[in-house]
Design an enzyme around this catalytic site. Structure first.
Site, mmCIF file in Angstrom:
data_model
loop_
_atom_site.group_PDB
_atom_site.id
_atom_site.type_symbol
_atom_site.label_atom_id
_atom_site.label_comp_id
_atom_site.label_asym_id
_atom_site.label_seq_id
_atom_site.Cartn_x
_atom_site.Cartn_y
_atom_site.Cartn_z
ATOM 1 N N CYS A 165 1.272 -1.175 0.288
ATOM 2 C CA CYS A 165 -0.198 0.156 -0.247
ATOM 3 C C CYS A 165 0.560 1.035 -0.046
ATOM 4 C CB CYS A 165 -1.108 -0.014 1.191
ATOM 5 S SG CYS A 165 -1.625 -1.243 1.553
ATOM 6 N N HIS A 305 -3.136 7.598 6.041
ATOM 7 C CA HIS A 305 -3.521 6.060 5.401
ATOM 8 C C HIS A 305 -5.105 5.676 5.429
ATOM 9 C CE1 HIS A 305 -2.321 2.757 3.082
ATOM 10 N NE2 HIS A 305 -2.543 1.992 4.103
ATOM 11 N N GLU A 316 -2.581 4.390 13.405
ATOM 12 C CA GLU A 316 -1.945 5.634 12.725
ATOM 13 C C GLU A 316 -2.515 7.461 13.476
ATOM 14 O OE1 GLU A 316 -1.804 7.561 8.514
ATOM 15 O OE2 GLU A 316 -3.373 6.275 8.888
ATOM 16 N N LYS A 339 -9.998 7.434 1.291
ATOM 17 C CA LYS A 339 -10.637 5.881 1.382
ATOM 18 C C LYS A 339 -10.952 6.037 1.530
ATOM 19 C CE LYS A 339 -5.677 4.061 1.828
ATOM 20 N NZ LYS A 339 -4.549 4.670 1.272
ATOM 21 N N HIS A 344 -9.842 1.442 -1.120
ATOM 22 C CA HIS A 344 -8.594 1.313 -0.503
ATOM 23 C C HIS A 344 -8.393 0.958 -1.912
ATOM 24 C CE1 HIS A 344 -4.207 0.863 0.304
ATOM 25 N NE2 HIS A 344 -4.841 0.266 1.561
ATOM 26 N N PHE A 403 1.323 -3.397 4.123
ATOM 27 C CA PHE A 403 1.663 -4.830 4.325
ATOM 28 C C PHE A 403 3.201 -5.062 4.496
ATOM 29 C CE2 PHE A 403 -2.502 -6.732 4.051
ATOM 30 C CZ PHE A 403 -3.764 -5.894 4.771
#
Length: 417
Positions: A165, A305, A316, A339, A344, A403
């Site tokens: 990502c 994110h 986050e 998002k 995403h 990830f």
């Protein structure tokens, strides 16, 4: 030699809520999503919705059946977004002064998954001699960068970064460093992804990453909301043209913003879960701020994110608090997750969110986090809930956390000469 300044002179977008930069920005400002029932898959799935782009490969290839067959969808998306970015930039790519100083750095988190699935079926059903000779060039992750460089005769640094990502942001950050250091003068850069396949959806469902809010897909992507239950998988591409400032000024280019800082770190913690301490995320944002020589209190907007997963959003928020302190907890820092509207798009996320951040700076409009209805006590910052906000800001920071523990942060500045 002093660092050279790097500006943005073109942008291109394909997202589920906008097929051009103008459509995308209008959707973000007005809180419009592009998430709906999945079309085109052959099997029933636990999750039945996604952020799909309602264009088939033939349409993306402008009606050319030969091109449509020879390229994976993630490459089609990159080519379409790159075409818009190049047109916006006004660059005369047929007459490069020095094509070896034009970079192409475009990544994907997964690459040609649809091609792999289709050709595996051919292998199983018809045998190895019937597998397409285009399998390898269609599936490999660097195909997007390669095909875009071919399309525009860009002969400088040409490669793909794959960091899940964080891919799009890493690509933009690398291009920024190449131009700033003098390795090249221009870069076509960003991310692309086409992960909505039977195998892709099954894999993300099997690890419990996706929302299963099938009865209400339009409200499924709800970053920082207490009732979030996973991310909404999406496809897309976000491409920007980066250019050395004096090079851009010499040709009279329109400048949409400036890249001033980049940071990257690794969690070294888990295959998919973020480090609960947030140590590497904190270091990443601080690195980006130090690189840009910008104090935390100077940042007016943070494009988070913000995936809408329980772990990411909590982690986050903790990271942001550690980096920004009372600037965040006192709600002077506005934060949103686009998002919530785009879903995403994995490797494309950083590219899409770079464009959103640059437009927020240019127009003084902060896109909202939609579907924010139930505050989470563990996510207690200003997430620009549900409605865009008009605020003139000088600096924006964009985060992507992938990830494998891949972290990337970019700092953008409103261009004022």
């Amino acid at each position: 030699m002093a660092d050279r300044r790097v500006v943005v002179t073109g942008m291109g977008v394909l997202a589920c809520n906008g097929l051009t930069v103008a459509e995308f920005w209008d959707a973000l400002k007005n809180g419009r999503h592009g998430i709906g029932p999945i079309q085109g898959l052959s099997r029933p799935h636990t999750t039945t919705f996604a952020g799909q782009i309602r264009l088939d490969d033939l349409a993306l290839a402008n009606g050319d059946r030969r091109i449509a067959r020879r390229k994976d969808r993630f490459v089609h998306l990159a080519l379409r977004a790159a075409a818009e970015a190049m047109k916006m930039s006004g660059l005369d790519y047929k007459n490069w002064k020095d094509p070896f100083r034009v970079a192409t750095i475009i990544g994907a988190g997964i690459g040609g998954l649809g091609t792999i699935e289709a050709e595996h079926d051919v292998l199983r059903d018809r045998g190895p001699t019937r597998v397409s000779p285009f399998l390898v060039p269609k599936m490999i992750v660097d195909s997007a960068a390669g095909d875009v460089s071919i399309a525009y005769g860009a002969k400088g640094p040409n490669y793909a970064i794959t960091t899940a990502c964080a891919t799009g942001s890493h690509c933009i950050g690398a291009a920024f460093h190449h131009i700033r250091s003098g390795l090249c003068d221009l870069a076509i850069t960003g991310g692309t992804e086409a992960p909505i396949t039977d195998l892709g959806l099954s894999g993300f469902n099997s690890i419990g990453a996706l929302s299963t809010r099938n009865e209400s897909p339009e409200t499924a992507s709800r970053p920082f909301d207490k009732d979030r239950d996973g991310f909404v998988i999406a496809e897309g591409a976000g491409i920007v043209i980066l250019e050395e400032l004096e090079h851009a000024k010499a040709r009279g280019a329109v400048i949409y913003g400036e890249v001033v800082g980049f940071g990257m770190t690794g969690d070294a913690f888990h295959e998919t879960q973020p480090d609960p301490t947030g140590a590497a995320g904190v270091a990443c944002m601080r690195m980006a701020l130090n690189d840009s020589k910008v104090a935390p209190t100077q940042v007016g907007y943070l494009n988070a994110h913000g995936t809408s997963t329980p772990f990411n959003d909590k982690s986050e928020t903790n990271i942001i608090k550690q980096v920004f302190g009372t600037h965040a907890t006192g709600r002077a820092l506005a934060i949103s997750s686009t998002k919530s509207m785009t879903g995403h798009a994995l490797g494309a996320a950083g590219g899409l969110e770079a464009v959103a951040s640059l437009l927020a700076l240019r127009d003084g409009v902060l896109p909202p986090t939609i579907n924010y209805t139930t505050p989470d006590p563990e996510c207690d910052l200003d997430y620009v809930p549900n409605t865009a906000r008009e605020v003139k800001i000088e600096y924006a920071l964009s985060n992507n956390l992938g990830f494998g523990g891949h972290n990337a942060s970019l700092v953008f500045k409103r261009f004022s000469g």
